[in-house]
Design a protein around this motif. Structure first.
Motif, PDB file in Angstrom:
ATOM      1  N   GLU A 264       0.839  -1.197   0.000  1.00  0.00           N
ATOM      2  CA  GLU A 264       0.000   0.000   0.000  1.00  0.00           C
ATOM      3  C   GLU A 264       0.878   1.253   0.000  1.00  0.00           C
ATOM      4  O   GLU A 264       1.913   1.292   0.659  1.00  0.00           O
ATOM      5  N   VAL A 312      -2.562  -0.919  -3.497  1.00  0.00           N
ATOM      6  CA  VAL A 312      -3.617  -0.138  -2.847  1.00  0.00           C
ATOM      7  C   VAL A 312      -3.144   1.295  -2.621  1.00  0.00           C
ATOM      8  O   VAL A 312      -1.972   1.522  -2.287  1.00  0.00           O
ATOM      9  N   PRO A 376      -8.307  -3.077  -2.253  1.00  0.00           N
ATOM     10  CA  PRO A 376      -8.390  -3.094  -0.792  1.00  0.00           C
ATOM     11  C   PRO A 376      -9.472  -4.034  -0.282  1.00  0.00           C
ATOM     12  O   PRO A 376      -9.313  -4.666   0.773  1.00  0.00           O
TER      13      PRO A 376
END
Length: 467
Positions: A264, A312, A376
């Motif tokens: 992420e 993400v 996600p």
């Protein structure tokens, strides 16, 4: 009640296509052209894009850091999220009292969120020292009873875990099908640098990024990837990647085809730089950890999103007051090490990605959807209920007019924060309407939802977990 969204340009993670959407109660019933149903409410989306409601898997609502508390609670923060097109959050729990059970914070966060959140929500558990057999056994219990399939650990801060503890946690989580999310920074080097800067009187905001250099992140990312491999390729999710150096360690792991690895970054690391710290006062707004980096880092992160090396885009939303009374951010006015880490972002993320990602040509709209909605959701066991527009999914969706603009100013801010790091930006596109489980909760910037309407989400299997 039936609703039909007509004339929509629908964007999922693979394509953009023109169609209608039939919503029955809380669920998407049908997607197709020419849908008709007696007594249905008609919403005309001509000229607009319709995308899934955003899923932000990294927020810190009502975070207690001991000497300060994040000013967005689960009501204010989820109102801000909703107004920004995010209809689901997964919140990272704060540390609990020393030596507490892992259940302690689960119960505390239900107390904070239940009957307050206006959108659907889940939690990441938190693991803090000491890691005993009793604590390890609680991981599976909490997953089974609460549907919490992810826990966070830290490689820095007061409750950081050491390598042997990390190894033991990862082995247990591999067996239990639990994802470990990790804040990756080298604690020892950071502590030494902070000490040296303070002793030398170098306490302005501009020394914050110098005290947490990118290689501190890169070393910890590398170490974490190797520990996860030694623990039987345990499911690992690296939060808030900020730097080219850290990214290079991820790219090495991708080339080696390391399995069960999720990565992420956050919106601030794509759009802001460490130049924000040059102003000793205004720079306090952007003190977060890890800190903002250079333009070159931003560009490599954008390219990594395009190349699928980062999965993400989240926010690490954690706001503190800047200018009102004894504002928490002002604790760092004389010493950056005293400033609470964090900044707002949950409202801004989706439209920043739409404008600066899609409209500026860095990404396609399906890629934005994948990074902010479907990925996600997959990573944390919510797909296909959340993060997609398809029959059977929750009717969480956002209607965006690409011909209008969004001005980020004080009037724009819907949470409790008294600032945004993106103030004075003019974005291409404007959110017209937001639906959460079929109910209109935002229209033309006005929040129409209600406190406590959000549902707690028990999560299923993560895409990072093997069969």
């Amino acid at each position: 009640m039936l609703k039909i969204i007509k004339n929509a340009k629908i964007a999922n993670e693979t394509e953009v296509f023109e169609s209608d959407i039939l919503i029955e109660d809380e669920i998407i019933k049908e997607i197709g052209k020419g849908i008709d149903a007696a007594d249905a409410e008609i919403i005309d989306a001509a000229g607009c894009y319709v995308i899934p409601g955003g899923v932000d898997p990294h927020t810190h609502m009502d975070l207690d850091v001991g000497f300060a508390r994040a000013i967005d609670d689960f009501y204010d923060g989820t109102v801000a999220a909703a107004c920004g097109g995010t209809t689901t959050i997964i919140d990272h729990m704060a540390f609990g009292p020393r030596d507490c059970s892992l259940w302690h914070q689960v119960k505390e966060y239900h107390r904070l969120a239940d009957d307050n959140a206006v959108i659907d929500y889940g939690f990441h558990g938190v693991i803090q020292h000491p890691v005993t057999e009793e604590r390890l056994s609680e991981l599976s219990e909490i997953k089974e009873k609460e549907g919490i399939n992810s826990f966070k650990l830290y490689m820095t801060y007061d409750y950081m875990l050491h390598d042997d503890e990390i190894f033991n946690v990862l082995r247990k989580c591999r067996e239990a099908g639990i994802v470990i999310t990790v804040h990756c920074e080298n604690h020892g080097v950071i502590q030494q640098l902070r000490k040296e800067y303070v002793e030398a009187g170098k306490t302005e905001a501009r020394y914050h990024p110098l005290s947490r250099p990118a290689r501190c992140e890169a070393e910890a990312v590398n170490r974490m990837i190797h520990i996860a491999a030694m623990a039987g390729d345990a499911p690992l999710y690296i939060v808030h990647l900020t730097s080219a150096e850290g990214l290079h360690e991820v790219q090495k792991a991708r080339r080696e085809k390391r399995p069960h690895l999720g990565v992420e970054t956050c919106i601030q690391y794509l759009l802001l730089t460490d130049k924000m710290y040059d102003d000793p006062k205004e720079g306090l707004k952007a003190i977060m950890s890890p800190p903002l980096r250079k333009d070159a880092d931003r560009e490599e992160l954008w390219q990594a999103l395009k190349d699928g090396e980062i999965d993400v885009v989240a926010t690490d939303h954690c706001p503190f007051h800047f200018s009102e009374g004894k504002a928490e951010k002002q604790y760092g006015a004389e010493d950056f090490t005293k400033c609470p880490n964090g900044a707002p972002g949950v409202q801004e993320r989706l439209m920043l990605m739409f404008s600066e990602g899609f409209m500026k040509g860095r990404l396609t709209l399906p890629e934005v959807v994948k990074l902010c909605c479907s990925n996600p959701s997959r990573m944390f066991g919510l797909f296909p209920r959340k993060g997609t527009l398809e029959p059977g999914a929750d009717a969480d969706l956002v209607i965006i007019d690409p011909e209008k603009t969004t001005e980020i100013n004080r009037e724009y801010i819907k949470g409790a924060s008294d600032y945004s790091c993106y103030e004075d930006m003019s974005l291409e596109g404007r959110i017209e309407k937001v639906f959460a489980r079929g109910k209109l909760i935002v229209s033309d910037g006005e929040f129409l939802g209600s406190r406590g309407a959000g549902q707690y989400l028990r999560r299923g299997k993560s895409a990072l977990v093997s069969e």
